[in-house]
Design an enzyme around this catalytic site. Structure first.
Site, PDB file in Angstrom:
ATOM      1  N   ASN A 150     -51.554  44.097 -60.247  1.00  0.00           N
ATOM      2  CA  ASN A 150     -52.803  44.778 -59.922  1.00  0.00           C
ATOM      3  C   ASN A 150     -53.629  43.916 -58.976  1.00  0.00           C
ATOM      4  O   ASN A 150     -53.669  42.689 -59.132  1.00  0.00           O
ATOM      5  CB  ASN A 150     -53.589  45.050 -61.208  1.00  0.00           C
ATOM      6  CG  ASN A 150     -52.862  45.999 -62.140  1.00  0.00           C
ATOM      7  OD1 ASN A 150     -52.245  46.961 -61.702  1.00  0.00           O
ATOM      8  ND2 ASN A 150     -52.925  45.723 -63.434  1.00  0.00           N
TER       9      ASN A 150
ATOM     10  N   GLU B  54     -57.996  42.574 -63.836  1.00  0.00           N
ATOM     11  CA  GLU B  54     -59.021  42.020 -64.729  1.00  0.00           C
ATOM     12  C   GLU B  54     -59.100  40.506 -64.618  1.00  0.00           C
ATOM     13  O   GLU B  54     -60.168  39.923 -64.807  1.00  0.00           O
ATOM     14  CB  GLU B  54     -58.714  42.397 -66.181  1.00  0.00           C
ATOM     15  CG  GLU B  54     -58.898  43.887 -66.463  1.00  0.00           C
ATOM     16  CD  GLU B  54     -58.403  44.258 -67.853  1.00  0.00           C
ATOM     17  OE1 GLU B  54     -57.972  43.364 -68.620  1.00  0.00           O
ATOM     18  OE2 GLU B  54     -58.435  45.459 -68.160  1.00  0.00           O
ATOM     19  N   VAL B  55     -57.973  39.869 -64.381  1.00  0.00           N
ATOM     20  CA  VAL B  55     -57.935  38.401 -64.306  1.00  0.00           C
ATOM     21  C   VAL B  55     -57.612  38.008 -62.867  1.00  0.00           C
ATOM     22  O   VAL B  55     -56.562  38.385 -62.330  1.00  0.00           O
ATOM     23  CB  VAL B  55     -56.886  37.820 -65.286  1.00  0.00           C
ATOM     24  CG1 VAL B  55     -56.839  36.301 -65.169  1.00  0.00           C
ATOM     25  CG2 VAL B  55     -57.200  38.246 -66.721  1.00  0.00           C
TER      26      VAL B  55
ATOM     27  N   HIS C 144     -50.763  37.454 -61.077  1.00  0.00           N
ATOM     28  CA  HIS C 144     -49.770  37.536 -62.151  1.00  0.00           C
ATOM     29  C   HIS C 144     -48.929  38.781 -61.970  1.00  0.00           C
ATOM     30  O   HIS C 144     -49.404  39.800 -61.472  1.00  0.00           O
ATOM     31  CB  HIS C 144     -50.441  37.548 -63.535  1.00  0.00           C
ATOM     32  CG  HIS C 144     -51.545  38.554 -63.681  1.00  0.00           C
ATOM     33  ND1 HIS C 144     -52.800  38.357 -63.137  1.00  0.00           N
ATOM     34  CD2 HIS C 144     -51.590  39.755 -64.287  1.00  0.00           C
ATOM     35  CE1 HIS C 144     -53.568  39.387 -63.415  1.00  0.00           C
ATOM     36  NE2 HIS C 144     -52.856  40.263 -64.100  1.00  0.00           N
TER      37      HIS C 144
ATOM     38  N   HIS D 237     -46.892  41.554 -64.127  1.00  0.00           N
ATOM     39  CA  HIS D 237     -46.609  42.116 -65.451  1.00  0.00           C
ATOM     40  C   HIS D 237     -45.121  42.482 -65.476  1.00  0.00           C
ATOM     41  O   HIS D 237     -44.654  43.214 -64.597  1.00  0.00           O
ATOM     42  CB  HIS D 237     -47.403  43.407 -65.683  1.00  0.00           C
ATOM     43  CG  HIS D 237     -48.894  43.245 -65.690  1.00  0.00           C
ATOM     44  ND1 HIS D 237     -49.630  43.209 -66.857  1.00  0.00           N
ATOM     45  CD2 HIS D 237     -49.790  43.159 -64.682  1.00  0.00           C
ATOM     46  CE1 HIS D 237     -50.915  43.097 -66.556  1.00  0.00           C
ATOM     47  NE2 HIS D 237     -51.047  43.069 -65.243  1.00  0.00           N
TER      48      HIS D 237
ATOM     49  N   ARG E  76     -46.610  35.913 -73.137  1.00  0.00           N
ATOM     50  CA  ARG E  76     -46.751  37.306 -73.571  1.00  0.00           C
ATOM     51  C   ARG E  76     -48.192  37.777 -73.395  1.00  0.00           C
ATOM     52  O   ARG E  76     -49.135  37.029 -73.643  1.00  0.00           O
ATOM     53  CB  ARG E  76     -46.330  37.456 -75.038  1.00  0.00           C
ATOM     54  CG  ARG E  76     -44.880  37.158 -75.234  1.00  0.00           C
ATOM     55  CD  ARG E  76     -44.350  37.566 -76.607  1.00  0.00           C
ATOM     56  NE  ARG E  76     -43.036  36.972 -76.782  1.00  0.00           N
ATOM     57  CZ  ARG E  76     -41.916  37.422 -76.197  1.00  0.00           C
ATOM     58  NH1 ARG E  76     -41.965  38.510 -75.452  1.00  0.00           N
ATOM     59  NH2 ARG E  76     -40.771  36.810 -76.364  1.00  0.00           N
ATOM     60  N   ASP E  77     -48.312  39.038 -72.950  1.00  0.00           N
ATOM     61  CA  ASP E  77     -49.638  39.640 -72.822  1.00  0.00           C
ATOM     62  C   ASP E  77     -50.250  39.805 -74.215  1.00  0.00           C
ATOM     63  O   ASP E  77     -49.582  40.223 -75.150  1.00  0.00           O
ATOM     64  CB  ASP E  77     -49.530  40.998 -72.114  1.00  0.00           C
ATOM     65  CG  ASP E  77     -50.876  41.486 -71.609  1.00  0.00           C
ATOM     66  OD1 ASP E  77     -51.071  41.521 -70.381  1.00  0.00           O
ATOM     67  OD2 ASP E  77     -51.758  41.818 -72.449  1.00  0.00           O
ATOM     68  N   ILE E  78     -51.528  39.464 -74.320  1.00  0.00           N
ATOM     69  CA  ILE E  78     -52.199  39.490 -75.619  1.00  0.00           C
ATOM     70  C   ILE E  78     -52.409  40.919 -76.122  1.00  0.00           C
ATOM     71  O   ILE E  78     -52.553  41.147 -77.324  1.00  0.00           O
ATOM     72  CB  ILE E  78     -53.537  38.708 -75.527  1.00  0.00           C
ATOM     73  CG1 ILE E  78     -53.975  38.188 -76.865  1.00  0.00           C
ATOM     74  CG2 ILE E  78     -54.625  39.538 -74.856  1.00  0.00           C
ATOM     75  CD1 ILE E  78     -55.085  37.139 -76.797  1.00  0.00           C
TER      76      ILE E  78
HETATM   77  P1  AMP Z   1     -54.768  42.614 -64.970  1.00  0.00           P
HETATM   78  O1  AMP Z   1     -55.593  43.798 -65.395  1.00  0.00           O
HETATM   79  O2  AMP Z   1     -53.616  43.028 -64.096  1.00  0.00           O
HETATM   80  O3  AMP Z   1     -55.621  41.538 -64.376  1.00  0.00           O
HETATM   81  O4  AMP Z   1     -54.098  42.062 -66.287  1.00  0.00           O
HETATM   82  C1  AMP Z   1     -54.667  41.065 -67.079  1.00  0.00           C
HETATM   83  C2  AMP Z   1     -53.867  41.029 -68.355  1.00  0.00           C
HETATM   84  O5  AMP Z   1     -54.167  39.843 -69.037  1.00  0.00           O
HETATM   85  C3  AMP Z   1     -54.166  42.191 -69.323  1.00  0.00           C
HETATM   86  O6  AMP Z   1     -52.979  42.947 -69.564  1.00  0.00           O
HETATM   87  C4  AMP Z   1     -54.642  41.477 -70.590  1.00  0.00           C
HETATM   88  O7  AMP Z   1     -54.205  42.100 -71.777  1.00  0.00           O
HETATM   89  C5  AMP Z   1     -54.050  40.100 -70.421  1.00  0.00           C
HETATM   90  N1  AMP Z   1     -54.738  39.020 -71.113  1.00  0.00           N
HETATM   91  C6  AMP Z   1     -56.085  38.807 -71.217  1.00  0.00           C
HETATM   92  N2  AMP Z   1     -56.344  37.686 -71.915  1.00  0.00           N
HETATM   93  C7  AMP Z   1     -55.121  37.170 -72.263  1.00  0.00           C
HETATM   94  C8  AMP Z   1     -54.709  36.017 -73.003  1.00  0.00           C
HETATM   95  N3  AMP Z   1     -55.602  35.129 -73.523  1.00  0.00           N
HETATM   96  N4  AMP Z   1     -53.384  35.812 -73.190  1.00  0.00           N
HETATM   97  C9  AMP Z   1     -52.486  36.672 -72.686  1.00  0.00           C
HETATM   98  N5  AMP Z   1     -52.813  37.777 -71.972  1.00  0.00           N
HETATM   99  C10 AMP Z   1     -54.115  38.028 -71.774  1.00  0.00           C
END
Ligand code: AMP
Length: 121
Positions: free
Chosen positions: A87, A95-96, A100, A102, A29-31
């Site tokens: 993304n 961001e990561v 992944h 969503h 699950r997304d945090i």
């Molecule tokens: P993106 O912007 O597509 O890279 O999405 C990265 C997602 O990772 C965002 O929706 C964040 O809320 C989510 N995220 C960041 N840290 C964590 C975590 N520790 N556990 C679960 N989701 C996370």
């Protein structure tokens, strides 16, 4: 990669609310959920983008899509509908840097065009 957040969740160094784990893919699950259902589906192997994953390991990319569908079914949103988002890069607001998907749903989602930035995953 030791400095990658999602790699660290994959190996259990950082806790995740895991809803699915298979040999090559996991989902948690997304945090900061942007919808009532918001699950991230990731390959256990590190690639930055879906295109890079698909080019290098197409079976894992296919597994990612299959698991996204299974997660939607498990979450009870397969019938009502859902959205898959990946993304890419800076303009895509990734961001990561670990590929992944969503999985978003559980409610009527906004339209893509003109959608406020803060409601995008
Ligand atoms: P993106 O912007 O597509 O890279 O999405 C990265 C997602 O990772 C965002 O929706 C964040 O809320 C989510 N995220 C960041 N840290 C964590 C975590 N520790 N556990 C679960 N989701 C996370």
């Amino acid at each position: 990669m030791t400095d990658c957040l999602f790699c660290r969740i994959v190996v259990g160094e950082i806790p995740g609310d895991i809803v699915h784990r298979s040999e090559s893919v996991m989902a948690f699950r997304d945090i900061q959920p942007k919808a009532k259902v918001h699950v991230l589906v990731v390959p256990q192997v590190h690639y930055e983008t879906l295109a890079e994953l698909a080019a290098a390991e197409p079976y894992v990319a296919a597994e990612l899509l299959k698991v996204a569908g299974e997660v939607a079914a498990d979450e009870g949103i397969a019938e009502s509908g859902y959205r898959l988002v990946s993304n890419v890069g800076s303009d895509g607001r990734q961001e990561v840097g670990h590929v992944h998907l969503h999985v978003l749903g559980g409610e009527k989602l906004g339209t893509v065009a003109g959608r406020p930035v803060d409601s995008t995953p």
